[in-house]
Design a protein around this motif. Structure first.
Motif, PDB file in Angstrom:
ATOM      1  N   LYS A 113       2.148  -9.943  10.639  1.00  0.00           N
ATOM      2  CA  LYS A 113       2.335 -10.648  11.896  1.00  0.00           C
ATOM      3  C   LYS A 113       2.875  -9.739  13.000  1.00  0.00           C
ATOM      4  CE  LYS A 113       3.206 -15.047   9.553  1.00  0.00           C
ATOM      5  NZ  LYS A 113       4.168 -16.165   9.329  1.00  0.00           N
ATOM      6  N   THR A 114       3.510  -8.633  12.613  1.00  0.00           N
ATOM      7  CA  THR A 114       4.056  -7.698  13.604  1.00  0.00           C
ATOM      8  C   THR A 114       3.681  -6.268  13.208  1.00  0.00           C
ATOM      9  OG1 THR A 114       6.149  -7.351  12.438  1.00  0.00           O
ATOM     10  CG2 THR A 114       6.027  -9.227  13.971  1.00  0.00           C
ATOM     11  N   TRP A 115       3.738  -5.363  14.186  1.00  0.00           N
ATOM     12  CA  TRP A 115       3.500  -3.958  13.882  1.00  0.00           C
ATOM     13  C   TRP A 115       4.567  -3.410  12.944  1.00  0.00           C
ATOM     14  CZ3 TRP A 115      -0.807  -1.561  14.158  1.00  0.00           C
ATOM     15  CH2 TRP A 115      -1.759  -1.897  15.128  1.00  0.00           C
ATOM     16  N   GLY A 116       5.748  -3.940  13.009  1.00  0.00           N
ATOM     17  CA  GLY A 116       6.805  -3.519  12.102  1.00  0.00           C
ATOM     18  C   GLY A 116       6.423  -3.739  10.649  1.00  0.00           C
ATOM     19  N   GLU A 117       5.767  -4.876  10.374  1.00  0.00           N
ATOM     20  CA  GLU A 117       5.311  -5.147   9.013  1.00  0.00           C
ATOM     21  C   GLU A 117       4.234  -4.157   8.583  1.00  0.00           C
ATOM     22  OE1 GLU A 117       4.074  -9.194   8.896  1.00  0.00           O
ATOM     23  OE2 GLU A 117       6.110 -10.008   8.904  1.00  0.00           O
ATOM     24  N   VAL A 118       3.356  -3.785   9.520  1.00  0.00           N
ATOM     25  CA  VAL A 118       2.319  -2.793   9.221  1.00  0.00           C
ATOM     26  C   VAL A 118       2.951  -1.456   8.871  1.00  0.00           C
ATOM     27  CG1 VAL A 118       0.366  -1.496  10.157  1.00  0.00           C
ATOM     28  CG2 VAL A 118       0.609  -3.938  10.678  1.00  0.00           C
ATOM     29  N   PHE A 119       3.917  -1.032   9.686  1.00  0.00           N
ATOM     30  CA  PHE A 119       4.581   0.246   9.454  1.00  0.00           C
ATOM     31  C   PHE A 119       5.309   0.246   8.105  1.00  0.00           C
ATOM     32  CE2 PHE A 119       5.116   0.621  14.351  1.00  0.00           C
ATOM     33  CZ  PHE A 119       3.750   0.871  14.473  1.00  0.00           C
ATOM     34  N   ASP A 120       5.976  -0.873   7.804  1.00  0.00           N
ATOM     35  CA  ASP A 120       6.693  -0.969   6.525  1.00  0.00           C
ATOM     36  C   ASP A 120       5.734  -0.866   5.346  1.00  0.00           C
ATOM     37  OD1 ASP A 120       9.101  -1.216   7.796  1.00  0.00           O
ATOM     38  OD2 ASP A 120       9.173  -3.420   7.667  1.00  0.00           O
ATOM     39  N   ALA A 121       4.528  -1.435   5.496  1.00  0.00           N
ATOM     40  CA  ALA A 121       3.539  -1.379   4.414  1.00  0.00           C
ATOM     41  C   ALA A 121       3.062   0.055   4.191  1.00  0.00           C
ATOM     42  CB  ALA A 121       2.352  -2.293   4.752  1.00  0.00           C
ATOM     43  N   TYR A 122       2.845   0.775   5.283  1.00  0.00           N
ATOM     44  CA  TYR A 122       2.447   2.187   5.149  1.00  0.00           C
ATOM     45  C   TYR A 122       3.557   2.998   4.478  1.00  0.00           C
ATOM     46  CZ  TYR A 122      -1.949   2.230   7.761  1.00  0.00           C
ATOM     47  OH  TYR A 122      -3.246   2.048   8.152  1.00  0.00           O
ATOM     48  N   ARG A 123       4.801   2.758   4.911  1.00  0.00           N
ATOM     49  CA  ARG A 123       5.921   3.509   4.335  1.00  0.00           C
ATOM     50  C   ARG A 123       6.048   3.218   2.838  1.00  0.00           C
ATOM     51  NH1 ARG A 123       8.673   1.534   9.026  1.00  0.00           N
ATOM     52  NH2 ARG A 123       8.852   3.159  10.649  1.00  0.00           N
ATOM     53  N   ALA A 124       5.895   1.963   2.467  1.00  0.00           N
ATOM     54  CA  ALA A 124       6.022   1.589   1.058  1.00  0.00           C
ATOM     55  C   ALA A 124       4.951   2.279   0.216  1.00  0.00           C
ATOM     56  CB  ALA A 124       5.924   0.065   0.915  1.00  0.00           C
ATOM     57  N   ALA A 125       3.719   2.303   0.720  1.00  0.00           N
ATOM     58  CA  ALA A 125       2.635   2.955  -0.013  1.00  0.00           C
ATOM     59  C   ALA A 125       2.872   4.459  -0.105  1.00  0.00           C
ATOM     60  CB  ALA A 125       1.298   2.669   0.670  1.00  0.00           C
ATOM     61  N   TRP A 126       3.323   5.068   0.994  1.00  0.00           N
ATOM     62  CA  TRP A 126       3.588   6.510   1.004  1.00  0.00           C
ATOM     63  C   TRP A 126       4.692   6.866   0.009  1.00  0.00           C
ATOM     64  CZ3 TRP A 126       1.543  10.940   2.474  1.00  0.00           C
ATOM     65  CH2 TRP A 126       2.358  12.075   2.557  1.00  0.00           C
ATOM     66  N   ARG A 127       5.785   6.095   0.024  1.00  0.00           N
ATOM     67  CA  ARG A 127       6.897   6.368  -0.880  1.00  0.00           C
ATOM     68  C   ARG A 127       6.490   6.184  -2.332  1.00  0.00           C
ATOM     69  NH1 ARG A 127      11.238   3.049   2.906  1.00  0.00           N
ATOM     70  NH2 ARG A 127      11.353   4.651   4.570  1.00  0.00           N
ATOM     71  N   LEU A 128       5.615   5.225  -2.578  1.00  0.00           N
ATOM     72  CA  LEU A 128       5.123   5.015  -3.943  1.00  0.00           C
ATOM     73  C   LEU A 128       4.306   6.222  -4.402  1.00  0.00           C
ATOM     74  CD1 LEU A 128       4.860   3.155  -6.390  1.00  0.00           C
ATOM     75  CD2 LEU A 128       2.872   2.085  -5.276  1.00  0.00           C
ATOM     76  N   LEU A 129       3.468   6.749  -3.515  1.00  0.00           N
ATOM     77  CA  LEU A 129       2.650   7.915  -3.855  1.00  0.00           C
ATOM     78  C   LEU A 129       3.530   9.145  -4.084  1.00  0.00           C
ATOM     79  CD1 LEU A 129      -0.126   9.204  -4.192  1.00  0.00           C
ATOM     80  CD2 LEU A 129      -0.239   9.472  -1.705  1.00  0.00           C
ATOM     81  N   VAL A 130       4.508   9.358  -3.209  1.00  0.00           N
ATOM     82  CA  VAL A 130       5.420  10.498  -3.357  1.00  0.00           C
ATOM     83  C   VAL A 130       6.208  10.391  -4.667  1.00  0.00           C
ATOM     84  CG1 VAL A 130       7.469  11.629  -2.402  1.00  0.00           C
ATOM     85  CG2 VAL A 130       5.618  10.908  -0.883  1.00  0.00           C
ATOM     86  N   GLY A 131       6.701   9.205  -4.954  1.00  0.00           N
ATOM     87  CA  GLY A 131       7.456   9.002  -6.193  1.00  0.00           C
ATOM     88  C   GLY A 131       6.603   9.197  -7.433  1.00  0.00           C
ATOM     89  N   PHE A 132       5.342   8.749  -7.365  1.00  0.00           N
ATOM     90  CA  PHE A 132       4.444   8.924  -8.510  1.00  0.00           C
ATOM     91  C   PHE A 132       4.223  10.409  -8.789  1.00  0.00           C
ATOM     92  CE2 PHE A 132       0.217   9.653 -10.232  1.00  0.00           C
ATOM     93  CZ  PHE A 132       0.228   8.832 -11.357  1.00  0.00           C
ATOM     94  N   ARG A 133       4.024  11.199  -7.741  1.00  0.00           N
ATOM     95  CA  ARG A 133       3.776  12.635  -7.947  1.00  0.00           C
ATOM     96  C   ARG A 133       4.963  13.323  -8.613  1.00  0.00           C
ATOM     97  NH1 ARG A 133       4.545  17.737  -6.716  1.00  0.00           N
ATOM     98  NH2 ARG A 133       6.522  17.114  -5.785  1.00  0.00           N
ATOM     99  N   ARG A 134       6.162  12.884  -8.286  1.00  0.00           N
ATOM    100  CA  ARG A 134       7.358  13.519  -8.850  1.00  0.00           C
ATOM    101  C   ARG A 134       7.430  13.355 -10.359  1.00  0.00           C
ATOM    102  NH1 ARG A 134      11.287  10.987  -4.225  1.00  0.00           N
ATOM    103  NH2 ARG A 134      10.940  12.580  -2.605  1.00  0.00           N
ATOM    104  N   THR A 135       6.914  12.265 -10.881  1.00  0.00           N
ATOM    105  CA  THR A 135       7.005  12.007 -12.321  1.00  0.00           C
ATOM    106  C   THR A 135       5.702  12.286 -13.060  1.00  0.00           C
ATOM    107  OG1 THR A 135       6.437   9.668 -11.968  1.00  0.00           O
ATOM    108  CG2 THR A 135       8.771  10.251 -11.961  1.00  0.00           C
ATOM    109  N   ALA A 136       4.607  12.470 -12.338  1.00  0.00           N
ATOM    110  CA  ALA A 136       3.306  12.700 -12.978  1.00  0.00           C
ATOM    111  C   ALA A 136       3.223  14.120 -13.523  1.00  0.00           C
ATOM    112  CB  ALA A 136       2.182  12.434 -11.979  1.00  0.00           C
ATOM    113  N   LYS A 137       2.216  14.351 -14.346  1.00  0.00           N
ATOM    114  CA  LYS A 137       2.011  15.665 -14.945  1.00  0.00           C
ATOM    115  C   LYS A 137       0.537  16.054 -14.874  1.00  0.00           C
ATOM    116  CE  LYS A 137       5.866  15.266 -18.227  1.00  0.00           C
ATOM    117  NZ  LYS A 137       6.280  15.300 -19.659  1.00  0.00           N
ATOM    118  N   ASP A 138       0.311  17.347 -14.954  1.00  0.00           N
ATOM    119  CA  ASP A 138      -1.033  17.915 -15.073  1.00  0.00           C
ATOM    120  C   ASP A 138      -1.978  17.409 -13.979  1.00  0.00           C
ATOM    121  OD1 ASP A 138      -0.088  19.237 -17.348  1.00  0.00           O
ATOM    122  OD2 ASP A 138      -0.591  17.531 -18.625  1.00  0.00           O
TER     123      ASP A 138
END
Length: 300
Positions: free
Chosen positions: A34-59
């Motif tokens: 409903k707001t641009w703030g919600e859009v930005f939060d969704a992007y941040r959440a996805a980015w942080r999830l990807l960054v966190g996944f890389r830290r624990t992933a292997k090979d």
């Protein structure tokens, strides 16, 4: 990872039909911001999830995650509300010894070629700083950055300096300095023989042009043999191209040695055909192909 990449894409996309449409069944009510703030939060959440996944992933999963981060970063870093997190993640990637730095170098070089357009002043300064870190202050780090990690984006092509003249001058300077430090070049030869880089051939040629006594060929030859399955012949091929220009008879002697060696002749296309050719060597090469010692690809 594919879902996160799609989520982080800044390109508009929509589908008329999807898995939520099942015949006459009423489609579920999907999330609509409903707001641009919600859009930005969704992007941040996805980015942080990807960054966190890389830290624990292997090979392979870790490598794939890093690649998707860099791909997504090109668009995300151009937005003020994401630039800090994106740059922090890039700095984390550079500090990780497992990271393939070539995509990051290409990422930074693209913005440098664009003269840092579409970036905030703060983001441009931090990317320049990261680029300086990659170049380093030692001769070894600068050769590694220019030769092994180099990219087309590094090559200058402007009205004042067309055809990469400035970049070629940099390679020649690094070659001269490397020859002035034999111990350093001795350490670098194994790496240059096993890591094919964008400028490996051009750097090898620059070394060969200044090595007028051809004293370094024996070390380069042995480094190529010792590289085993990681063997990359571009550096040696570039060196031999300089020998061909300077001394055809010596080049023929080296080419015959290459074709007689069961290891080196696997790379006849790069070491022989790629560095020069004479009638005598062409005849020998064809004979080796007919005998089955050399792949027919070498003369294509």
């Amino acid at each position: 990872l594919k879902a996160l990449s799609a989520h982080l894409s800044m390109h508009p996309a929509f589908t008329l039909l999807g898995p939520q449409h099942q015949g006459m069944r009423q489609a579920p009510a999907l999330w609509i911001p409903k707001t641009w703030g919600e859009v930005f939060d969704a992007y941040r959440a996805a980015w942080r999830l990807l960054v966190g996944f890389r830290r624990t992933a292997k090979d392979e999963e870790k490598t794939d995650a890093a690649k998707r981060m860099i791909d997504s970063a090109f668009s995300l870093i151009q937005d003020r509300w994401m630039e800090d997190e994106v740059i922090a993640a890039l700095e984390e990637l550079v500090a990780d010894p497992d990271t393939d730095l070539r995509p990051i170098v290409q990422f930074i070089s693209r913005f440098r070629r664009l003269r840092w357009r579409h970036l905030s002043r703060k983001a441009a300064i931090r990317l320049r700083s990261l680029d300086n870190d990659l170049w380093g202050s030692t001769l070894e780090s600068q050769i590694r950055r220019a030769v092994v990690l180099g990219t087309w984006e590094d090559v200058d092509d402007s009205i004042s300096c067309h055809g990469g003249r400035k970049y070629q001058a940099t390679l020649r300077r690094l070659a001269r300095q490397a020859l002035e430090q034999p111990d350093l070049l001795t350490r670098l030869v194994p790496s240059l023989s096993s890591h094919g880089g964008f400028s490996s051939g051009a750097f090898g040629q620059a070394i060969g042009q200044r090595d007028t006594s051809t004293r370094w060929w024996s070390a380069i030859r042995q480094g190529l043999i010792d590289a085993s399955e990681k063997r990359s012949p571009e550096f040696a091929g570039g060196y031999l191209s300089a020998v061909f220009v300077r001394d055809r008879r010596l080049w023929e002697t080296i080419a015959l040695d290459v074709l007689s060696d069961p290891v080196l002749r696997r790379h006849a296309k790069e070491l022989v055909m790629g560095s020069g050719l004479t009638d005598a060597i062409l005849n020998e090469l064809c004979a080796r192909v007919e005998h089955g010692d050399v792949s027919p690809d070498a003369i294509e």
